[in-house]
Design a protein around this motif. Structure first.
Motif, short mmCIF file in Angstrom:
data_model
loop_
_atom_site.label_atom_id
_atom_site.label_comp_id
_atom_site.label_asym_id
_atom_site.label_seq_id
_atom_site.Cartn_x
_atom_site.Cartn_y
_atom_site.Cartn_z
N LEU A 109 64.65 -20.90 34.36
CA LEU A 109 64.79 -21.04 35.82
C LEU A 109 65.33 -22.42 36.22
CD1 LEU A 109 63.30 -20.56 38.91
CD2 LEU A 109 61.57 -22.30 37.75
N VAL A 110 66.08 -21.81 36.61
CA VAL A 110 67.18 -23.85 37.25
C VAL A 110 66.67 -23.88 38.54
CG1 VAL A 110 69.39 -24.58 37.89
CG2 VAL A 110 69.46 -22.46 36.59
N THR A 111 66.62 -25.40 37.98
CA THR A 111 66.04 -26.46 39.31
C THR A 111 66.87 -27.30 39.68
OG1 THR A 111 65.78 -28.21 37.14
CG2 THR A 111 63.67 -26.39 38.22
N SER A 112 67.98 -27.77 38.83
CA SER A 112 69.40 -28.36 40.02
C SER A 112 70.07 -28.09 39.30
CB SER A 112 69.24 -29.71 39.86
OG SER A 112 69.18 -30.25 38.57
N GLY A 113 71.61 -27.68 39.05
CA GLY A 113 72.95 -27.92 39.23
C GLY A 113 72.97 -26.18 38.87
N SER A 114 74.88 -25.79 38.24
CA SER A 114 74.66 -24.31 38.46
C SER A 114 75.49 -24.14 36.99
CB SER A 114 75.71 -23.49 39.78
OG SER A 114 75.95 -23.95 40.74
N LEU A 115 74.53 -23.00 36.41
CA LEU A 115 74.30 -23.06 35.08
C LEU A 115 74.84 -20.46 35.03
CD1 LEU A 115 73.73 -23.60 32.12
CD2 LEU A 115 71.52 -22.37 32.74
N ARG A 116 76.03 -21.05 34.01
CA ARG A 116 76.63 -19.84 33.23
C ARG A 116 75.37 -19.25 32.49
NH1 ARG A 116 81.78 -20.39 33.59
NH2 ARG A 116 81.45 -19.87 35.89
N VAL A 117 74.37 -18.34 32.29
CA VAL A 117 73.55 -18.17 30.82
C VAL A 117 73.53 -16.23 30.98
CG1 VAL A 117 71.67 -17.85 32.36
CG2 VAL A 117 71.36 -18.80 30.48
N GLY A 118 73.21 -16.13 29.85
CA GLY A 118 72.83 -14.90 29.54
C GLY A 118 73.36 -14.47 27.90
N PRO A 119 73.44 -12.75 27.85
CA PRO A 119 74.44 -12.30 26.75
C PRO A 119 76.13 -12.90 27.32
CG PRO A 119 72.79 -11.02 28.47
CD PRO A 119 72.89 -12.11 28.99
N ALA A 120 76.21 -13.06 25.80
CA ALA A 120 77.58 -13.59 26.02
C ALA A 120 78.60 -13.13 26.59
CB ALA A 120 77.91 -13.87 24.22
N HIS A 121 78.30 -11.70 26.70
CA HIS A 121 79.50 -10.72 26.77
C HIS A 121 79.14 -10.99 28.65
CE1 HIS A 121 75.76 -8.16 26.41
NE2 HIS A 121 76.23 -7.18 27.60
N ALA A 122 78.81 -11.05 29.23
CA ALA A 122 78.16 -10.67 30.90
C ALA A 122 77.32 -11.49 31.26
CB ALA A 122 77.68 -8.90 30.65
N PRO A 123 77.48 -13.07 31.27
CA PRO A 123 76.05 -13.92 31.05
C PRO A 123 76.30 -14.08 33.32
CG PRO A 123 78.47 -14.91 30.93
CD PRO A 123 78.77 -13.32 30.27
N HIS A 124 74.86 -14.43 33.15
CA HIS A 124 74.55 -14.75 34.67
C HIS A 124 75.48 -16.24 35.29
CE1 HIS A 124 73.29 -10.63 35.02
NE2 HIS A 124 72.97 -10.63 33.74
N GLU A 125 75.39 -15.94 36.49
CA GLU A 125 75.85 -17.86 36.93
C GLU A 125 74.51 -17.86 38.36
OE1 GLU A 125 78.53 -20.15 40.16
OE2 GLU A 125 79.17 -19.02 38.07
N LEU A 126 73.66 -19.17 37.39
CA LEU A 126 72.75 -19.41 38.94
C LEU A 126 72.28 -20.35 39.62
CD1 LEU A 126 70.03 -18.16 35.83
CD2 LEU A 126 70.92 -17.05 37.53
N GLY A 127 71.31 -20.76 39.78
CA GLY A 127 71.99 -21.92 41.28
C GLY A 127 70.35 -22.70 40.52
N PRO A 128 69.86 -23.37 42.00
CA PRO A 128 68.49 -23.83 41.78
C PRO A 128 67.95 -22.88 42.04
CG PRO A 128 70.30 -25.05 42.81
CD PRO A 128 70.86 -24.51 42.51
N GLY A 129 66.98 -22.33 41.97
CA GLY A 129 65.29 -21.70 42.03
C GLY A 129 66.13 -20.26 41.49
N ASP A 130 67.09 -19.68 40.72
CA ASP A 130 67.27 -18.20 40.52
C ASP A 130 66.66 -18.68 39.42
OD1 ASP A 130 69.01 -18.27 42.61
OD2 ASP A 130 71.26 -18.60 41.66
N TYR A 131 66.15 -17.58 38.67
CA TYR A 131 65.54 -17.42 37.31
C TYR A 131 66.43 -15.96 36.48
CZ TYR A 131 62.24 -15.03 34.10
OH TYR A 131 61.25 -14.02 33.59
N VAL A 132 66.50 -16.40 35.74
CA VAL A 132 66.88 -14.82 34.14
C VAL A 132 66.68 -14.83 32.92
CG1 VAL A 132 68.47 -16.06 33.19
CG2 VAL A 132 69.23 -12.90 33.71
#
Length: 191
Positions: free
Chosen positions: A133-156
């Motif tokens: 769960l991202v609380t601040s900033g933008s994060l690319r996270v997840g499986p190496a072959h298909a990561p997801h981009e998350l912003g504040p409040g986003d969850y994966v």
């Protein structure tokens, strides 16, 4: 003082887990890919483990990370102060274990996670699922072959057994990481 206490907890837990598994330092070194001398330092409480070291030990011993880092709770009320938490660092990530929860047969570890810009954290995989769960900033996270981009409040949530990555998009990222361990990954002490 906090780092010394955390080092002593890791030392005691590592010795106990190795003894319980009937493993020599040499065998644990072979299984974890960590030098025998480094393991000896960790067991004496004088080592300074990285995130990669702790996860390698967790995988080699077949236990959740919290089995290595958590002292048994001695109260029904648990208060965690940020200043009292030890930080595990890698090239890209700083993790502070906030809490370990045992829910039936499932162990959940709660982490405060900070990801530094300009670096990528790569994990070859480990048991369980990761919840981010991202609380601040933008994060690319997840499986190496298909990561997801998350912003504040986003969850994966994703299976952690496959290779996965953490990478900032722009500036630093603050997030909450939950590691959920499945049945069959041994937990040595409960809440």
């Amino acid at each position: 003082m906090v780092r010394e206490q955390a080092g002593q907890v890791l030392a005691a837990n590592l010795r106990a887990l190795r003894d319980r598994g009937g493993l020599s330092l040499s065998e644990l070194a072979r299984r974890s890919g960590i030098a025998k001398g480094t393991l000896s330092q960790l067991e004496s409480g004088s080592g300074n483990p990285t995130i990669d070291t702790v996860f390698s030990l967790s995988n080699a011993l077949g236990v959740p990370v919290s089995d290595l880092l958590t002292a048994p709770a001695d109260s029904e009320v648990v208060l965690v102060r940020a200043a009292d938490l030890d930080v595990l660092s890698s090239n890209a990530v700083d993790l502070r274990m906030v809490r370990r929860l045992t829910l039936g047969d499932t162990v959940v570890e709660v982490y405060d996670q900070r990801v530094r810009p300009g670096q990528t954290q790569y994990s070859a995989g480990h048991p369980g699922r990761e919840h981010v769960l991202v609380t601040s900033g933008s994060l690319r996270v997840g499986p190496a072959h298909a990561p997801h981009e998350l912003g504040p409040g986003d969850y994966v949530c994703f299976p952690a057994r496959a290779a996965h990555t953490y990478e900032t998009v722009g500036g630093p990222v603050e997030s909450v990481l939950l590691l959920e361990y499945p049945d069959g990954v041994h937990a040595s002490h409960g809440d």
